[in-house]
Scaffold this motif. Structure first.
Motif, short mmCIF file in Angstrom:
data_model
loop_
_atom_site.label_atom_id
_atom_site.label_comp_id
_atom_site.label_asym_id
_atom_site.label_seq_id
_atom_site.Cartn_x
_atom_site.Cartn_y
_atom_site.Cartn_z
N GLU A 87 -1.37 -0.66 -9.16
CA GLU A 87 -0.72 -1.62 -8.27
C GLU A 87 0.80 -1.60 -8.49
OE1 GLU A 87 0.34 -4.26 -5.49
OE2 GLU A 87 -1.59 -3.23 -5.69
N ARG A 90 2.04 1.33 -6.70
CA ARG A 90 2.11 1.07 -5.26
C ARG A 90 3.41 0.33 -4.91
NH1 ARG A 90 -2.13 1.20 -2.01
NH2 ARG A 90 -3.57 0.83 -3.75
N ARG A 91 3.78 -0.62 -5.75
CA ARG A 91 5.02 -1.36 -5.50
C ARG A 91 6.24 -0.46 -5.64
NH1 ARG A 91 3.82 -6.73 -9.25
NH2 ARG A 91 1.84 -7.31 -8.24
N GLY A 94 5.48 2.79 -2.90
CA GLY A 94 5.13 2.41 -1.54
C GLY A 94 3.65 2.58 -1.27
N GLN A 95 3.23 2.10 -0.11
CA GLN A 95 1.82 2.14 0.26
C GLN A 95 1.32 3.58 0.38
OE1 GLN A 95 -0.39 -0.35 0.56
NE2 GLN A 95 1.17 -1.82 -0.08
N ALA A 96 0.21 3.85 -0.27
CA ALA A 96 -0.40 5.18 -0.23
C ALA A 96 -1.86 5.03 -0.63
CB ALA A 96 0.32 6.14 -1.18
N THR A 251 3.65 9.83 -0.65
CA THR A 251 4.12 8.45 -0.72
C THR A 251 5.35 8.30 0.18
OG1 THR A 251 5.74 8.71 -2.52
CG2 THR A 251 3.42 8.46 -3.16
#
Length: 277
Positions: A87, A90-91, A94-96, A251
């Motif tokens: 997580e 992800r931050r 980025g979203q992937a 990403t």
């Protein structure tokens, strides 16, 4: 379906030296992986990296304002802890998809896990690479600072290889279970981390040939699912011929590495030559 690879490089993206490179002119290569920046800055080296407004804080030198916390490497086997690390990834990136973030995270984690033990092995002072012997230092945003083992190891290369196999096997299974990444792909990432770290250590110690030989011997000692590390000459430079894709280009914040194996060989060589000069 994954988006197509984008090798275009906007003018405002910074560059750094290529991951897995040893040769003339790469004097600052150790500092890409160590020193005042977290090890995930290796991705600045294998691709070009979009700056955002908060990058100055994320990439600030490690000091009192960015404390690194020690973690036993066995935390990697804790699925809850690992989910938290993904997580954070992800931050940061980025979203992937989960398998992408898991691979990106493992690309950095495996490099840190094997770095110091491999340097000790090359130097003739091996330490135990088992997860229960290794301490990771991790920044609050999830980036790795470094890792070390202080447990001396007897038994030579066979015992080192056996323990490294057990460590990698357990970690790969955990990352695959939590992220959805395929285990063979994660093993390929691990072999590239071994190749890159040994090549870096060989350059630092002035014995690159011995490092390349040790990479092959170690892969045989580890056995199992670990591919044999590969190296290639590009002009005067010895580089890792990568078996893996780190997926950083999947990403929002990365593009395809110059050494990415997913490219046509001629394009890959052209980009590496352009990068190294």
């Amino acid at each position: 379906m994954d988006s197509p690879r984008d090798t275009r490089v906007p003018d405002d993206w910074p560059t750094a030296c290529e991951v897995g490179v040893a040769g003339n002119g790469i004097l600052d290569f150790p500092h890409v992986n160590h020193a005042a920046r977290a090890v995930t800055t290796t991705f600045h080296a294998c691709s070009r990296y979009r700056r955002t407004a908060d990058d100055d804080q994320k990439e600030a030198p490690v000091n009192g304002s960015l404390p690194a916390t020690p973690h036993p490497a066995t935390d990697v086997l804790d699925h809850g802890w690992l989910a938290g690390q993904l997580e954070l990834a992800r931050r940061y990136y980025g979203q992937a998809p989960g398998r992408v973030l898991g691979t990106v995270w493992w690309y950095s984690a495996s490099s840190v896990l094997v770095g110091q033990p491999l340097h000790g092995l090359l130097a003739g002072s091996p330490v135990d690479p088992s997860l229960d012997a290794v301490i990771l230092r991790i920044l609050p945003d999830g980036r790795f600072l470094d890792a070390w083992s202080n447990r001396p190891l007897d038994g030579g290369l066979p015992e080192f290889g056996r323990r490294l196999h057990d460590a990698l096997e357990a970690a790969v299974r955990a990352v695959a279970a939590v992220s959805g990444a395929r285990q063979p792909a994660l093993w390929a990432v691990a072999t590239d981390s071994i190749a890159s770290r040994l090549l870096q250590a060989g350059q630092a110690d002035g014995d690159v040939q011995r490092a390349v030989q040790l990479a092959a011997e170690l892969a045989e000692a580890v056995g199992g699912e670990l591919p044999t590390p590969r190296f290639a000459r590009v002009g005067p430079h010895l580089v890792v011929r990568r078996a893996s894709c780190c997926l950083i280009d999947r990403t929002p914040r990365g593009t395809t590495c110059a050494a990415c194996p997913g490219q046509h060989p001629e394009e890959r060589e052209r980009r590496i030559r352009e990068l190294l000069g």
